[in-house]
Design an enzyme around this catalytic site. Structure first.
Site, PDB file in Angstrom:
ATOM      1  N   THR A 354      26.614 -55.407  39.098  1.00  0.00           N
ATOM      2  CA  THR A 354      25.369 -55.072  39.736  1.00  0.00           C
ATOM      3  C   THR A 354      24.998 -56.200  40.847  1.00  0.00           C
ATOM      4  O   THR A 354      25.063 -57.399  40.545  1.00  0.00           O
ATOM      5  CB  THR A 354      23.969 -54.635  39.046  1.00  0.00           C
ATOM      6  OG1 THR A 354      24.367 -53.846  38.233  1.00  0.00           O
ATOM      7  CG2 THR A 354      22.892 -54.230  39.830  1.00  0.00           C
ATOM      8  N   VAL A 355      24.565 -55.578  42.013  1.00  0.00           N
ATOM      9  CA  VAL A 355      24.209 -56.816  43.135  1.00  0.00           C
ATOM     10  C   VAL A 355      22.765 -56.229  43.494  1.00  0.00           C
ATOM     11  O   VAL A 355      22.490 -55.174  43.664  1.00  0.00           O
ATOM     12  CB  VAL A 355      25.230 -56.581  44.319  1.00  0.00           C
ATOM     13  CG1 VAL A 355      26.586 -57.180  43.936  1.00  0.00           C
ATOM     14  CG2 VAL A 355      25.242 -55.241  44.978  1.00  0.00           C
TER      15      VAL A 355
END
Length: 534
Positions: A354-355
């Site tokens: 995830t970012v």
């Protein structure tokens, strides 16, 4: 916010960054700079978020891609808006289909966990409703990086290499495009080694020129459908045609005179709010004491058990958000927190890879945004000739028909990715988030308690050693966690494991805005990130 208190001294690995006209915090410096450039061109925080998010699909493909899901909290015109861009399960996929394929649970890789990608619709919808610059202008930096290449950062190189070694065990046809796209020279890029994807550049141009319609109704949708049919997938063009992201009302709880905001289910941000509801019944004077950490852990465990049992696509939930966040229910659950560690279980609230990025501009607009392929590189499925890596969010579905989060055609899965936002007295304080699977609500709780209970500035908040509950009485802590605390927690019945790997404990970003309009930003020391400020 007691801004003076936030300037106190606490051991920190780097300083906070200040700005007035704009700020972008994320785990990739090149993406942050691209976002800030949009503000300098006359764009707002929303434009900056879109440009940064699109760049992240190229610059950090280990964690997200064009086939990602996304969520956003947008503060604009003195109001907070929520955007849910999580995808739905294909209509051809159901529990029986998965079991007939020989699985007792949803597999992590391959076509089965693939759901409709939501991120491109989020970019286009955010731009349509709140953006100032043209949509194609926002995607130009990402297109340039995909076409011309960039040097891969150290942490991403390591994650890329880990995925390469895992994927070498896959020999079936559907995985070949992953190797063609992400390891064209037969290995993962080393730190500083250039990587580019001309196919991804072509796809991003198509998304830019069509307002993302091409991936849901046009030639990119056709490519996804064709590859799925050819290699035994379940997603079809009709699934893509029937999808678009949706605006939702954010949910919140009060804590120490502030309001903490999260996305509503199907996201698990409500878990952080439930934990804070438990914690606000205690008073904390010191952070680094066994009693403080013990109560935080026990509150987190109880909240997680409730969230894991009840949270799902909103149409499948058997209880309401209001019931889960009620003070009456929190008081009932708080009585379970004693001196020693417990094995938690869910209660009944019906008692009455995830970012993450955040942006801000000089006009007071702010965005809390998160985007993910779930596990590293998602499903491992890349659509040939497009650079589109598809997420594997369906991996979180249950195959038990009695579970709220059971797999059904057209259903959204329980989501770990959650942006967050802090307000006070109806005004914005700012966006924050900690990416990293089930660490995310635990990271949110630690950000809020560090900030509001212990008056740390944003960088101190992110630098502080973290803990995470992993089930039962099992707790993982970072190597920098005080030894004396771990010993006392063991005496209270917690099973403590000290880990050297910092990425296990999430990667966060924070922007706070004070009453004078000064922006204070911080970025995660556990990542390659930066704060780009103006």
């Amino acid at each position: 916010m007691n801004y003076d208190a936030l300037k106190n001294s606490y051991p920190s690995r780097r300083s906070v960054v200040y700005g007035r006209k704009g700020m972008v915090c994320t785990s990739q410096p090149l993406a942050a700079q691209a976002g800030l450039d949009m503000i300098k061109k006359g764009g707002n925080a929303v434009d900056a978020a879109i440009a940064t998010a699109a760049c992240m699909t190229v610059l950090e493909p280990t964690s997200n891609g064009i086939g990602s899901d996304a969520f956003a909290l947008v503060w604009i015109n003195n109001r907070l808006h929520g955007l849910n861009a999580s995808g739905k399960a294909p209509m051809a996929l159901n529990i029986e289909t998965v079991k007939k394929a020989g699985h007792s649970t949803v597999p992590k890789r391959g076509w089965i966990p693939v759901m409709v990608p939501g991120a491109p619709s989020a970019w286009a919808e955010l731009s349509r409703r709140f953006g100032r610059l043209s949509f194609d202008e926002l995607l130009k930096p990402a297109i340039t990086y995909a076409e011309e290449g960039y040097p891969v950062s150290p942490i991403i190189s390591r994650l890329w290499n880990n995925a390469y070694h895992e994927f070498t065990q896959f020999s079936s046809e559907e995985y070949n495009p992953w190797f063609d796209t992400f390891t064209p020279d037969g290995h993962a890029p080393a730190p500083g080694e250039p990587w580019k994807s001309p196919d991804m550049a072509i796809t991003l141009r198509s998304i830019a020129s069509s307002g993302a319609k091409s991936i849901y109704q046009g030639e990119l949708a056709d490519a996804i459908d064709a590859f799925s049919r050819k290699t035994g997938g379940y997603i079809r063009k009709t699934d893509l045609e029937n999808y678009w992201c949706e605006w939702v009302e954010p949910i919140h709880t009060g804590y120490r005179g502030y309001d903490v905001w999260e996305m509503p289910p199907n996201g698990n941000g409500i878990i952080a709010l439930m934990a804070l509801n438990l914690l606000k019944g205690f008073e904390f004077t010191e952070r680094d004491t066994a009693d403080t950490i013990h109560k935080q852990l026990e509150s987190m465990k109880l909240a997680f058990c409730d969230g894991s049992h009840y949270v799902a696509d909103k149409v499948s939930m058997k209880v309401t958000v209001e019931e889960l966040l009620s003070d009456k229910y929190a008081a009932k659950r708080r009585t379970l927190i004693g001196h020693n560690a417990n094995n938690p279980s869910h209660g009944d609230p019906r008692c009455g890879g995830t970012v993450y990025l955040c942006t801000a501009d000089g006009d007071g607009n702010m965005v809390s945004y998160i985007q993910s392929n779930y596990w590293g590189f998602g499903s491992g499925i890349v659509v040939p000739g497009t650079g589109i890596s598809l997420q594997n969010r369906g991996y979180s579905f249950s195959l038990n028909q009695e579970d709220a989060n059971c797999l059904k055609p057209g259903k959204k899965a329980f989501h770990t990715i959650i942006p967050a936002f802090l307000t006070k007295d109806g005004g914005a304080v700012g966006p924050f988030g900690v990416m990293g699977g089930f660490m995310q609500p635990q990271g949110h709780v630690q950000v809020i308690t560090n900030t509001l209970d212990f008056h740390m500035n944003p960088q101190e908040t992110l630098d502080a050693p973290r803990w995470q509950w992993t089930g039962g009485k099992n707790i993982e802590v970072e190597r920098g966690f005080p030894y004396a605390l771990t010993e006392e927690l063991v005496r209270r019945g917690h099973n403590i494991k000290v880990l050297p790997e910092s990425l296990t404990f999430g990667r966060g970003q924070i922007i706070w805005r004070d009453k004078d309009g000064t922006l204070t930003g911080a970025t995660e020391p556990r990542a390659d990130g930066t704060v780009a400020a103006w």
